[in-house]
Design an enzyme around this catalytic site. Structure first.
Site, PDB file in Angstrom:
ATOM      1  N   HIS A 127       8.544  51.913  16.557  1.00 55.43           N
ATOM      2  CA  HIS A 127       7.617  51.257  15.610  1.00 55.43           C
ATOM      3  C   HIS A 127       6.915  52.262  14.696  1.00 55.43           C
ATOM      4  CE1 HIS A 127       8.138  47.358  17.364  1.00 55.43           C
ATOM      5  NE2 HIS A 127       7.640  47.701  18.537  1.00 55.43           N
ATOM      6  N   ASP A 164      15.893  47.104  21.843  1.00 59.74           N
ATOM      7  CA  ASP A 164      14.562  46.705  22.271  1.00 59.74           C
ATOM      8  C   ASP A 164      14.328  45.280  21.730  1.00 59.74           C
ATOM      9  OD1 ASP A 164      11.707  48.192  23.100  1.00 59.74           O
ATOM     10  OD2 ASP A 164      11.439  46.523  21.713  1.00 59.74           O
ATOM     11  N   HIS A 166      11.881  44.076  20.338  1.00 57.36           N
ATOM     12  CA  HIS A 166      11.132  44.092  19.083  1.00 57.36           C
ATOM     13  C   HIS A 166      11.918  44.842  18.017  1.00 57.36           C
ATOM     14  CE1 HIS A 166       8.021  44.065  22.354  1.00 57.36           C
ATOM     15  NE2 HIS A 166       7.737  42.946  21.706  1.00 57.36           N
ATOM     16  N   ASP A 253      12.763  45.154  27.366  1.00 52.89           N
ATOM     17  CA  ASP A 253      11.734  44.112  27.375  1.00 52.89           C
ATOM     18  C   ASP A 253      12.259  42.751  26.924  1.00 52.89           C
ATOM     19  OD1 ASP A 253      12.179  45.265  24.933  1.00 52.89           O
ATOM     20  OD2 ASP A 253      10.090  45.721  24.491  1.00 52.89           O
TER      21      ASP A 253
END
Lengths: 316, 225
Positions: A127, A164, A166, A253
């Site tokens: 991120h 991931d 995200h 995740d």
């Protein structure tokens, strides 16, 4: 069986986040525990991490941002850029060491000491933007790794695969206009999941148009949709880009038991990701792949998923 | 939210005597679809849209030579000849809600905003409306959407807000679906954080149901007969 490198350093535990924060030191301890129970730890080649030289961090991040981050840690501020990004006095050095661990893994793979490697590092990175910390990330470990591969080893084309749950906004934005780094991300649909970017129409621009590919998964769709998108999107794009080396933003995740997301991917679904990637890597890059830990917060399932992932890297 | 906060104010306007060739040039370089026409006092007297311009152009079925000939002739006419003079205008005190309802009901793509003297002060277009909605939904900033099912009784939203506040998290927006189920509402807070685990746990502990938004979507699709 492949020789697989493993980056871990006890100093990665020194990045202390506030009580109850999901990105905690216990994540790495659980991974070590899982690998040890599975009898894999002694079969991996331990790679010692060293703090990354600042010039490599500067290959991606703005120098003023790097200084601001260091100052925030030195002054003992509770967080950096956003309340999500919990820090302590050691965070800066640990983040440098996380980048350094990835660079060491790249050295080991490129110099032929290992076939591939897994980096059990924290803080995570995907991120982190050029000049902003976001979503528990400060330095973009994988993005810096890609630049290192290019500049230190003369690799022309690098592919980053980010699974991931995200979207890796930082990684995408860093290589938005770059046609030498192909960024593929598969993640929960941005209308539901953090950070709200990574829609399918985001494909890079100017020189990098067509070198970013996002596959989005609607909540609850799980294994079937992952399978469809990996085979339909990733495989043909990977083959047509034909990278010389591959970096993974390995997030665990997306699992159905992880409260961080709603994609409902199962343990078998993760195996499908592993198998698909390993087949691509073995066929096209002589097995050269460095996998870097991103998310994964459910401490019961994280070690299971990482152990399975590492088994696939080892080819056992 | 007043439209003066959202409308475009750095406007390009023309006079009725401006030729079509000049007007078309302005619209193409400025990439806009609505060209206001004003008089010497700045009063709005008409509007020309890209659709008006298209109707003024010769047919594409003509040969290249014929087309160019007709085109050059047509383009010497003035905007005063093709502009719409029956205008739907709004006042600066209109709100976002007003603009939304007017544009939907009257099926217009842009609203000229005029003051009490009839002078043009801005234009509110669907593009500005879209930008305002991105802002209202908070989705210009990184965040996570929660989908929570609650009983239709007072105080539910407060409990949710309290939990979010306890975790020191800001909200980008909250949307409420009122027609979820009988005696149920669905609440969608957009939280400006990646850190949703503690909030989800607390919601579950307090008896809230976290729902699968796709279940709602699919359950509400019109049934095939």
């Amino acid at each position: 069986m492949n020789t697989t490198g493993f980056v871990f350093d006890e100093r990665y535990l020194l990045h202390k986040t506030f009580n109850g924060h999901p990105e905690c030191a216990e994540r790495l301890l659980s991974i070590i525990g899982g690998l040890s129970t599975a009898g894999l730890l002694e079969k991996l080649m331990l790679i010692k991490a060293e703090p990354a030289d600042q010039r490599w961090i500067e290959a991606v991040h703005n120098i003023r941002y790097i200084m601001k981050f260091e100052e925030a840690c030195l002054w003992g501020l509770p967080d950096f850029d956003h309340a999500d990004n919990s820090i302590c006095r050691d965070t800066y050095e640990v983040a440098q060491l996380a980048v350094g661990g990835v660079l060491k893994a790249i050295d080991a793979v490129m110099q032929g000491e290992v076939t591939n490697a897994f980096c059990a590092v924290r803080p995570p990175g995907h991120h982190a933007e050029v000049n902003q910390a976001l979503g528990f990330c400060y330095f973009n470990n994988v993005a810096i790794g890609a630049r290192y591969l290019q500049r230190q080893y003369g690799v022309d084309k690098v592919c980053i695969i980010d699974f991931d749950v995200h979207h890796g906004n930082g990684t995408q934005h860093i290589f938005d206009t770059d046609n030498t780094v192909f960024y593929y991300s598969i993640h929960e649909h941005p209308s539901f999941a953090y950070p709200g970017t990574g829609r399918e129409f985001e494909t890079g621009y100017s020189g990098g148009e067509g070198f970013t590919l996002n596959s989005t998964i609607l909540p609850g769709r799980g294994d079937e949709e992952y399978r469809e998108k990996l085979l339909g999107d990733l495989v043909p794009a990977f083959e047509s880009f034909a990278p010389e080396a591959v970096l993974l933003s390995a997030g665990f995740d997306a699992h159905e038991s992880d409260l961080m997301s709603g994609t409902s991917l199962t343990t078998e679904g993760y195996d499908f990701i592993n198998d698909t990637i390993m087949e691509l890597v073995n066929t096209h890059t002589n097995g050269k792949v460095v996998s870097v830990l991103e998310g994964g917060y459910q401490l019961d399932i994280l070690p299971v998923l990482v152990t399975n992932h590492i088994r696939k890297l080892m080819g056992v | 939210m007043f439209i003066t906060d959202m409308m475009k104010t750095d406007l390009i306007a023309v006079r009725p005597e401006t030729t079509l060739v000049d007007a078309i040039q302005l619209m193409e370089t400025g990439n806009f679809r609505h060209l206001p026409v004003i008089d010497g006092d700045g009063k709005l007297v008409g509007m020309v849209t890209d659709r008006d311009m298209r109707s003024a152009k010769p047919s594409t079925f003509l040969s290249e030579e014929e087309y160019q000939l007709t085109f050059d002739k047509v383009m010497q006419h003035t905007v005063g000849e093709i502009m719409t003079t029956e205008l739907l205008t709004v006042a600066p005190y209109f709100t976002l809600q007003d603009a939304l309802l007017v544009m939907r009901q009257k099926k217009v793509g842009a609203l000229p905003v005029v003051d009490e003297k009839g002078r043009l002060t801005g234009i509110m277009s669907t593009r500005d409306l879209l930008k305002a909605f991105v802002n209202i939904m908070g989705i210009g900033e990184p965040g996570t959407l929660l989908c929570i099912l609650v009983n239709e009784q007072p105080g539910q939203l407060k409990k949710i807000v309290d939990i979010v506040t306890e975790e020191n998290v800001s909200m980008g927006s909250v949307l409420v679906a009122r027609d979820w189920d009988e005696k149920k509402r669905a609440i969608f807070p957009y939280l400006l954080t990646n850190n949703v685990i503690a909030i989800k746990k607390k919601l579950l502990d307090q008896g809230f149901e976290l729902i699968d938004p796709m279940g709602w979507y699919l359950g509400h699709l019109p049934q095939k007969k």
